[in-house]
Design a protein around this motif. Structure first.
Motif: not given
Length: 185
Positions: A1-12, A21-25, A33-38
Motif C-alpha cells: 500500500m505504501i508503494e502505491t502511495a509513493i507511486e501516486i506521489c511520483s506521478k503527481s 502540489l509539488m511541495f505536498g507530494a 519513506h519514514h513509515i517504511k523505515s519504521s
C-alpha cells in the motif's frame, strides 16, 4: 500500500507545475519513506530502515528552506530516526552525535513558550545509546532526566511513566556484564 502511495506521489510530481502540489507530494513521499523505515526497523530487517530514513531526510532537504524553523524541526527529527537505525545496527558511536544534536535542539526555547514535543523520548534514546556505548554514568543521567520530565509534565500515573523502563531493570554499574557490542538480531 505504501508503494502505491509513493507511486501516486511520483506521478503527481511528474504531471504538475503547481508549487503547492509539488511541495505536498514531495513532503508526503518523505513521510511514506519514514513509515517504511519504521516498519523495516520493527521487522528487524537488514539495515533496520537506515537507508529509508536517510532517503526521507534527503527528500525533505530537497524542499526545505534553510533557516526556517519548520523545516529545521523536521530535519532534526529525521536525524532521530536515523539514530535509532544506527543503534540497531550496532553503530551507537555514529548515533550519539545525532541524538546529542536532537537533544540540544529540543532544549531551545520555543517562541510560543511551549516545550519541545517528545523530549522525554529523546532522553530515553540517549540513555539507550550511552548504555550501548558502555557509558553508564551518562546513561543513568539521561534516564533520570527523562523520568523527572515525564513525572513533571505527564504525572506519576501517565502512560509514559508506565512505559518507562524501571531503573532497577537497567544495568548502570560497570560490573553488569552488559555486552556493549550488542547488535539487533
Amino acid at each position: 500500500m505504501i508503494e502505491t502511495a509513493i507511486e501516486i506521489c511520483s506521478k503527481s510530481l511528474s504531471e504538475t507545475d503547481d508549487d503547492n502540489l509539488m511541495f505536498g507530494a514531495t513532503w508526503l513521499t518523505a513521510d511514506l519513506h519514514h513509515i517504511k523505515s519504521s516498519i523495516s526497523y520493527e521487522r528487524n530487517e537488514e539495515n533496520h530502515g537506515l537507508a529509508l530514513s536517510k532517503t526521507a531526510k534527503s527528500i525533505r532537504e530537497s524542499v526545505s528552506e534553510p533557516g526556517d524553523p519548520f523545516f529545521e524541526f523536521w530535519l532534526i527529527l529525521s536525524d532521530g530516526q536515523i539514530s535509532l537505525s544506527l543503534m540497531a545496527e550496532g553503530r551507537a558511536e555514529e548515533a550519539l552525535p545525532l541524538i546529542q544534536n536532537l537533544l540540544d535542539y529540543s532544549q531551545r526555547p520555543i517562541e510560543d513558550g511551549s516545550s519541545f514535543p517528545n523530549l522525554e523520548v529523546f532522553l530515553q534514546n540517549s540513555c539507550l545509546c550511552y548504555l550501548l556505548l558502555g557509558k553508564l554514568e551518562e546513561a543513568d543521567n539521561e534516564w533520570t532526566r527523562s523520568e523527572g520530565l515525564i513525572r513533571e509534565q505527564h504525572g506519576e500515573e501517565s502512560q509514559l511513566m508506565a512505559t518507562l523502563v524501571p531503573r532497577k531493570n537497567l544495568a548502570f554499574t560497570s560490573d553488569c556484564g552488559m555486552d556493549t557490542n550488542w547488535r539487533a538480531p
